[in-house]
Scaffold this motif. Structure first.
Motif, PDB file in Angstrom:
ATOM      1  N   GLY A  41       0.826  -1.201   0.000  1.00 19.37           N
ATOM      2  CA  GLY A  41       0.000   0.000   0.000  1.00 19.37           C
ATOM      3  C   GLY A  41       0.861   1.252   0.000  1.00 19.37           C
ATOM      4  O   GLY A  41       2.029   1.221  -0.407  1.00 19.37           O
ATOM      5  N   GLU A  42       0.287   2.337   0.483  1.00 20.60           N
ATOM      6  CA  GLU A  42       0.980   3.627   0.411  1.00 20.60           C
ATOM      7  C   GLU A  42       1.739   3.953   1.700  1.00 20.60           C
ATOM      8  O   GLU A  42       2.974   4.023   1.713  1.00 20.60           O
ATOM      9  CB  GLU A  42      -0.059   4.713   0.114  1.00 20.60           C
ATOM     10  N   ALA A  43       0.982   4.143   2.759  1.00 19.57           N
ATOM     11  CA  ALA A  43       1.581   4.545   4.034  1.00 19.57           C
ATOM     12  C   ALA A  43       0.535   4.339   5.129  1.00 19.57           C
ATOM     13  O   ALA A  43      -0.662   4.318   4.845  1.00 19.57           O
ATOM     14  CB  ALA A  43       1.993   6.021   3.977  1.00 19.57           C
ATOM     15  N   PRO A  44       0.975   4.220   6.362  1.00 23.71           N
ATOM     16  CA  PRO A  44       0.006   4.038   7.447  1.00 23.71           C
ATOM     17  C   PRO A  44      -0.925   5.236   7.577  1.00 23.71           C
ATOM     18  O   PRO A  44      -0.522   6.377   7.325  1.00 23.71           O
ATOM     19  CB  PRO A  44       0.880   3.922   8.699  1.00 23.71           C
ATOM     20  N   GLY A  45      -2.156   4.961   7.996  1.00 27.88           N
ATOM     21  CA  GLY A  45      -3.093   6.017   8.384  1.00 27.88           C
ATOM     22  C   GLY A  45      -3.109   6.115   9.905  1.00 27.88           C
ATOM     23  O   GLY A  45      -2.242   5.563  10.593  1.00 27.88           O
ATOM     24  N   GLU A  48      -3.341   2.723  11.797  1.00 30.22           N
ATOM     25  CA  GLU A  48      -2.099   1.957  11.654  1.00 30.22           C
ATOM     26  C   GLU A  48      -0.981   2.581  12.496  1.00 30.22           C
ATOM     27  O   GLU A  48      -0.204   1.884  13.149  1.00 30.22           O
ATOM     28  CB  GLU A  48      -1.691   1.911  10.173  1.00 30.22           C
ATOM     29  N   PRO A  54      -0.384  -2.750   9.674  1.00 34.08           N
ATOM     30  CA  PRO A  54      -0.851  -2.220   8.392  1.00 34.08           C
ATOM     31  C   PRO A  54      -2.293  -2.602   8.086  1.00 34.08           C
ATOM     32  O   PRO A  54      -2.762  -3.675   8.475  1.00 34.08           O
ATOM     33  CB  PRO A  54       0.080  -2.910   7.382  1.00 34.08           C
ATOM     34  N   PHE A  55      -2.986  -1.719   7.405  1.00 34.65           N
ATOM     35  CA  PHE A  55      -4.328  -2.013   6.877  1.00 34.65           C
ATOM     36  C   PHE A  55      -5.265  -2.575   7.949  1.00 34.65           C
ATOM     37  O   PHE A  55      -5.800  -3.675   7.802  1.00 34.65           O
ATOM     38  CB  PHE A  55      -4.235  -2.949   5.656  1.00 34.65           C
ATOM     39  N   ASN A  82       3.778  -1.375   3.275  1.00 36.61           N
ATOM     40  CA  ASN A  82       3.542  -0.100   2.594  1.00 36.61           C
ATOM     41  C   ASN A  82       4.835   0.449   2.006  1.00 36.61           C
ATOM     42  O   ASN A  82       5.929   0.067   2.424  1.00 36.61           O
ATOM     43  CB  ASN A  82       2.988   0.924   3.602  1.00 36.61           C
ATOM     44  N   HIS A 156      -6.473   1.283  -4.716  1.00 31.20           N
ATOM     45  CA  HIS A 156      -6.302   1.265  -3.268  1.00 31.20           C
ATOM     46  C   HIS A 156      -7.696   1.153  -2.646  1.00 31.20           C
ATOM     47  O   HIS A 156      -8.635   1.820  -3.117  1.00 31.20           O
ATOM     48  CB  HIS A 156      -5.621   2.568  -2.830  1.00 31.20           C
TER      49      HIS A 156
HETATM   50  N1  URA Z   1      -3.526   2.822   3.663  1.00 32.07           N
HETATM   51  C1  URA Z   1      -2.345   2.300   3.273  1.00 32.07           C
HETATM   52  O1  URA Z   1      -1.876   2.542   2.173  1.00 32.07           O
HETATM   53  N2  URA Z   1      -1.709   1.545   4.139  1.00 32.07           N
HETATM   54  C2  URA Z   1      -2.170   1.232   5.352  1.00 32.07           C
HETATM   55  O2  URA Z   1      -1.512   0.495   6.075  1.00 32.07           O
HETATM   56  C3  URA Z   1      -3.409   1.770   5.714  1.00 32.07           C
HETATM   57  C4  URA Z   1      -4.078   2.563   4.864  1.00 32.07           C
END
Ligand code: URA
Length: 185
Positions: A41-45, A48, A54-55, A82, A156
């Motif tokens: 994915g992209e990055a933690p929200g 997370e 993650p996710f 991510n 995503h």
């Molecule tokens: N979106 C992401 O790209 N990664 C995560 O871990 C959570 C949300």
């Protein structure tokens, strides 16, 4: 080559970019480190960042519904991580220098996991892993092969939360990913 535990420790201490200053938790990744499939994915929200996993927020729950319907279980069948391991404030897209600083950690993880399939969730992962000239709406679902590893991208799950019409497309892509997963032993 760094081993898993050393890599984890290196990421926990990492201050290669400004995101290290504001994170609550570094989000290393989760799942089976011997799996043949990895989602990126992209990055933690916020969820997370708070949990270090993650996710796990709303997008993560949508993603889990999809993969579980295909009998793909996080702990058993895949690994998920991510591009960036620390949360950008207000969930903005990571800046290029942040993504480029962090992706070396992901490359080290991929070198240890040795997946057969890499799935990019969203445009950011697609840009840094597959090709910056790809467009997610045009190129999602395409496959390419690099050194015996198959790569693809799909929406995503947070894009699906914003636009319900993308749900069926994400679902079709996940089904194709499961077909590839079953073909590759
Ligand atoms: N979106 C992401 O790209 N990664 C995560 O871990 C959570 C949300």
């Amino acid at each position: 080559m760094l081993q898993w535990k050393e890599l984890y420790e290196e990421c926990s201490r990492c201050n290669k970019c400004r995101l290290g200053d504001t994170r609550t938790n570094m989000v290393f990744g989760e799942g089976n480190p011997k799996a043949k499939l990895i989602f990126v994915g992209e990055a933690p929200g916020a969820d997370e960042d708070r949990t270090g996993r993650p996710f796990v927020g709303r997008a993560g729950q949508l993603f889990e519904k999809g993969v579980q319907a295909l009998d793909l279980i996080r702990e058993r069948d895949f690994y998920i991580a991510n591009i960036c391991k620390c949360r950008p404030e207000r969930n903005r897209t990571p800046f290029e220098d942040e993504a480029k600083a962090c992706i070396s950690h992901l490359r080290n993880q991929v070198a240890l996991i040795k997946p057969k399939i890499i799935v990019c969730l969203g445009a950011t992962a697609m840009k840094y892993i597959i090709d910056p000239s790809w467009r997610i709406t045009r190129d999602r679902g395409k496959w390419l092969e690099r050194k015996g590893c198959y790569l693809t991208c799909t929406f995503h799950p947070s894009a699906v939360l914003r636009d319900d019409s993308k749900k069926i497309l994400l679902w079709r892509d996940l089904q194709a990913i499961k077909t590839k997963y079953d073909e590759i032993k």
